[in-house]
Design a protein around this motif. Structure first.
Motif, PDB file in Angstrom:
ATOM      1  N   ASN A 179       0.830  -1.201   0.000  1.00  0.00           N
ATOM      2  CA  ASN A 179       0.000   0.000   0.000  1.00  0.00           C
ATOM      3  C   ASN A 179       0.868   1.258   0.000  1.00  0.00           C
ATOM      4  O   ASN A 179       0.551   2.241  -0.683  1.00  0.00           O
ATOM      5  N   PHE A 180       1.963   1.236   0.751  1.00  0.00           N
ATOM      6  CA  PHE A 180       2.886   2.374   0.783  1.00  0.00           C
ATOM      7  C   PHE A 180       3.468   2.619  -0.616  1.00  0.00           C
ATOM      8  O   PHE A 180       3.538   3.765  -1.073  1.00  0.00           O
ATOM      9  N   LEU A 181       3.862   1.546  -1.301  1.00  0.00           N
ATOM     10  CA  LEU A 181       4.379   1.680  -2.660  1.00  0.00           C
ATOM     11  C   LEU A 181       3.329   2.309  -3.570  1.00  0.00           C
ATOM     12  O   LEU A 181       3.619   3.232  -4.329  1.00  0.00           O
ATOM     13  N   LEU A 182       2.100   1.830  -3.483  1.00  0.00           N
ATOM     14  CA  LEU A 182       1.013   2.381  -4.296  1.00  0.00           C
ATOM     15  C   LEU A 182       0.821   3.872  -4.016  1.00  0.00           C
ATOM     16  O   LEU A 182       0.686   4.678  -4.938  1.00  0.00           O
ATOM     17  N   GLU A 183       0.813   4.247  -2.745  1.00  0.00           N
ATOM     18  CA  GLU A 183       0.650   5.655  -2.384  1.00  0.00           C
ATOM     19  C   GLU A 183       1.812   6.499  -2.909  1.00  0.00           C
ATOM     20  O   GLU A 183       1.605   7.628  -3.368  1.00  0.00           O
ATOM     21  N   CYS A 184       3.019   5.980  -2.865  1.00  0.00           N
ATOM     22  CA  CYS A 184       4.176   6.701  -3.387  1.00  0.00           C
ATOM     23  C   CYS A 184       4.059   6.912  -4.898  1.00  0.00           C
ATOM     24  O   CYS A 184       4.351   8.007  -5.410  1.00  0.00           O
ATOM     25  N   LEU A 185       3.625   5.884  -5.609  1.00  0.00           N
ATOM     26  CA  LEU A 185       3.456   6.001  -7.058  1.00  0.00           C
ATOM     27  C   LEU A 185       2.358   7.010  -7.397  1.00  0.00           C
ATOM     28  O   LEU A 185       2.507   7.817  -8.321  1.00  0.00           O
ATOM     29  N   GLN A 186       1.272   6.998  -6.631  1.00  0.00           N
ATOM     30  CA  GLN A 186       0.197   7.965  -6.855  1.00  0.00           C
ATOM     31  C   GLN A 186       0.684   9.390  -6.591  1.00  0.00           C
ATOM     32  O   GLN A 186       0.366  10.314  -7.340  1.00  0.00           O
ATOM     33  N   ASP A 187       1.452   9.564  -5.531  1.00  0.00           N
ATOM     34  CA  ASP A 187       1.984  10.891  -5.200  1.00  0.00           C
ATOM     35  C   ASP A 187       2.941  11.380  -6.286  1.00  0.00           C
ATOM     36  O   ASP A 187       2.886  12.547  -6.693  1.00  0.00           O
ATOM     37  N   LEU A 188       3.811  10.486  -6.758  1.00  0.00           N
ATOM     38  CA  LEU A 188       4.732  10.865  -7.830  1.00  0.00           C
ATOM     39  C   LEU A 188       3.961  11.239  -9.091  1.00  0.00           C
ATOM     40  O   LEU A 188       4.269  12.231  -9.751  1.00  0.00           O
ATOM     41  N   ASP A 189       2.932  10.473  -9.412  1.00  0.00           N
ATOM     42  CA  ASP A 189       2.119  10.785 -10.591  1.00  0.00           C
ATOM     43  C   ASP A 189       1.472  12.163 -10.439  1.00  0.00           C
ATOM     44  O   ASP A 189       1.480  12.965 -11.381  1.00  0.00           O
ATOM     45  N   ARG A 190       0.915  12.470  -9.262  1.00  0.00           N
ATOM     46  CA  ARG A 190       0.303  13.790  -9.038  1.00  0.00           C
ATOM     47  C   ARG A 190       1.332  14.901  -9.223  1.00  0.00           C
ATOM     48  O   ARG A 190       1.054  15.920  -9.852  1.00  0.00           O
ATOM     49  N   SER A 191       2.517  14.704  -8.677  1.00  0.00           N
ATOM     50  CA  SER A 191       3.570  15.721  -8.805  1.00  0.00           C
ATOM     51  C   SER A 191       3.985  15.907 -10.259  1.00  0.00           C
ATOM     52  O   SER A 191       4.208  17.034 -10.711  1.00  0.00           O
TER      53      SER A 191
END
Length: 125
Positions: free
Chosen positions: A36-48
């Motif tokens: 889940n942490f990996l998924l959240e990191c990927l989502q955050d990077l995509d938003r940025s």
């Protein structure tokens, strides 16, 4: 990825890519919380990246098969990636195969080291 996207001097298109490699030991043995942490990191990077007018391309499968297809589709000439820091035999073999595929397609590969404090012996630039 963000520094490349923000660099107005950078020639051509930039395609930030993350391959979810199901054979990677880090995914095979990770907990639900870590996944889940990996998924959240990927989502955050995509938003940025989207804030900068780009995006993160996420795909799943074997990087040895997927990356060359993307390079050909996108007419990629240069790739930069973080060097593996695990020293895991699978990761080392995978990266060697990816580098050979790049060489075969005429794609220049540059790797960099992340924020680790120690590098594996023999991998010091």
């Amino acid at each position: 990825a963000l520094s490349l996207v923000n660099n107005k001097q950078s020639p051509g298109e930039i395609y930030p890519v993350y391959v979810v490699d199901s054979n990677c030991y880090q995914l095979l043995k990770c907990s639900v919380l870590r996944a889940n942490f990996l998924l959240e990191c990927l989502q955050d990077l995509d938003r940025s990246l989207r804030d900068c007018g780009s995006r993160l391309y996420v795909t799943t499968g074997d990087p040895v098969e997927i990356l060359p297809k993307l390079w050909e589709e996108w007419k990629i000439t240069h790739v930069t990636h973080e060097a593996d820091e695990t020293g895991e035999p699978y990761a080392l073999e995978r990266d060697e195969k990816v580098n050979k595929a790049a060489l075969k397609l005429g794609v220049e590969i540059k790797q960099f080291y992340g924020m680790e404090t120690l590098r594996p012996l023999g991998n010091v630039p």
